[in-house]
Design an enzyme around this catalytic site. Sequence first.
Site, mmCIF file in Angstrom:
data_model
loop_
_atom_site.group_PDB
_atom_site.id
_atom_site.type_symbol
_atom_site.label_atom_id
_atom_site.label_comp_id
_atom_site.label_asym_id
_atom_site.label_seq_id
_atom_site.Cartn_x
_atom_site.Cartn_y
_atom_site.Cartn_z
ATOM 1 N N ALA A 182 -52.229 -108.554 138.197
ATOM 2 C CA ALA A 182 -51.932 -109.825 138.480
ATOM 3 C C ALA A 182 -51.537 -110.477 137.013
ATOM 4 C CB ALA A 182 -53.389 -110.791 138.360
ATOM 5 N N LYS A 215 -44.422 -107.329 135.488
ATOM 6 C CA LYS A 215 -44.307 -105.917 134.906
ATOM 7 C C LYS A 215 -44.906 -104.953 135.864
ATOM 8 C CE LYS A 215 -47.974 -105.250 132.385
ATOM 9 N NZ LYS A 215 -48.971 -105.183 131.071
ATOM 10 N N HIS A 266 -5.006 -86.987 144.731
ATOM 11 C CA HIS A 266 -5.080 -88.026 143.931
ATOM 12 C C HIS A 266 -4.492 -89.078 144.221
ATOM 13 C CE1 HIS A 266 -1.952 -84.447 143.242
ATOM 14 N NE2 HIS A 266 -1.265 -85.247 144.356
ATOM 15 N N TYR A 288 -6.713 -94.357 148.452
ATOM 16 C CA TYR A 288 -7.758 -94.918 148.907
ATOM 17 C C TYR A 288 -7.940 -94.582 150.391
ATOM 18 C CZ TYR A 288 -10.608 -98.655 150.777
ATOM 19 O OH TYR A 288 -11.763 -99.281 151.715
ATOM 20 N N ALA A 324 -0.283 -87.986 147.277
ATOM 21 C CA ALA A 324 -0.531 -88.932 146.106
ATOM 22 C C ALA A 324 -0.091 -90.226 146.362
ATOM 23 C CB ALA A 324 0.155 -88.432 144.833
#
Length: 453
Positions: free
Chosen positions: A9, A21, A359, A362, A376
């Site tokens: 508490a 906490k 290399h 995306y 690449a």
Amino acid sequence: MFAIAILAAGKGTRMRSSYPKVLQQLAGRSLIKRVIKSCEDLKPDRFLVIVGHQAEAVQDHLKELSHLEYINQVPQKGTGHAIQQLLPVLDNFIGDLLVLNGDVPLLKAETLQKLIAKHKTSKASVTFLSARLSNPKGYGRVFSNNQDEVDRIVEDADCSREEKSNKLTNAGIYLFKWDLLKNILPKLSSTNKQSELYLTDAISQLPTAIHLEVDNIDEVSGVNDRAQLANCENLIQQSLRNHWMSKGVSFIDPESCTISEESQFGIDIVIEPQTHLRGNCFIGNNCRLGPSTYIEDSRLGENVNVMQSTLNNCQVASHVKIGPFAHLRPETNVSSNCRIGNFVEIKKSELGQGTKVNHLSYIGDSHVGCHVNIGAGTITANFDGFRKNETVIGDHTKTGANSVLIAPINIGNRVTVGAGSTLTKNVPDGSLAIERSKQNIKENWKTREETNQ
């Protein structure tokens, strides 16, 4: 019968945090969940959690544990006041009550078993854990005889100068005979420097009290501030690393690495410096991780090498090389014998066996076949401003450098994509796809600076 009550508490003001906490994390698990885990094998008839400060947050955090009962303590007026809240809840309860603190996360189940055994053999009214500290400041002092029979406990703030020299301290873990304790709780007084109701005051009023000194004082270390939290984290990490080193995992620089308790490892694994594992990870045999690598909620097969990279919620098969400086985002599945090189980002995609993305690429929302070579700078442009679209690349396909594949698009098997191409339409199997602007050369060209001379 047997009941457990966890004190959860408090505000934890010294933690300087916006949340309770007991919800602070150690090795990926909250303080209170660690306390619950330490006693889950005791199989109590009642399992109570006393909440107060941000009670809803604590209950929400523990919502999957349906066997817990919650009792509100508002306001918080000390440990004695907290246990007073159990009087109506345990009105007809007959048996023993184990009282634990929600901010003592390193307690072991074996120690609790010893406490219960001593309580039964001694037939004491209360049996509690004690610890002998070199610096007992802040802890209540235990005064007992050579038979561990306790005369009294004096809180640190109320100790005289002579009493402060006693290094035997109260660890705050109690096992009470409830039928005796419940009659004393209403009589507790707040006449002390803290103006609180101390549970320790009940001990001097019980017929018999016994203490059990712990073998390892780290077990009863409380967490009240960030420094103590860090100390407990170090203790847990050291224990985890030692465990896995005994099982066949090598840490080149152990203290620079952290792992979660859920992580599992095979054998002959080498973990380089500054490598961190979070969540539920599995690392297969003969893997090498790091340096400077972060892996979360991911599964790696055997003989995987990950260097200076980040993996999050990924599945990686055997004999794969990743990095340096690769980023594998959630829902990425990499088949065996793949190579993912430097400055490559892959998101929500599948890579077939033997595929290479070496290399500067995306790959997002994509299905990439087997033995594909991604040149690449190849980009799958998956977002049209409204939704994410899918790219499919067939087996044995090669994309040239600086290619852009604008999704949705399907590139067939054995396709060659010319360097510098931007593709917007599907490409059939066995084709060469090339789309470039015409090269325009103007000879004897002068720059603006040259023209102005």
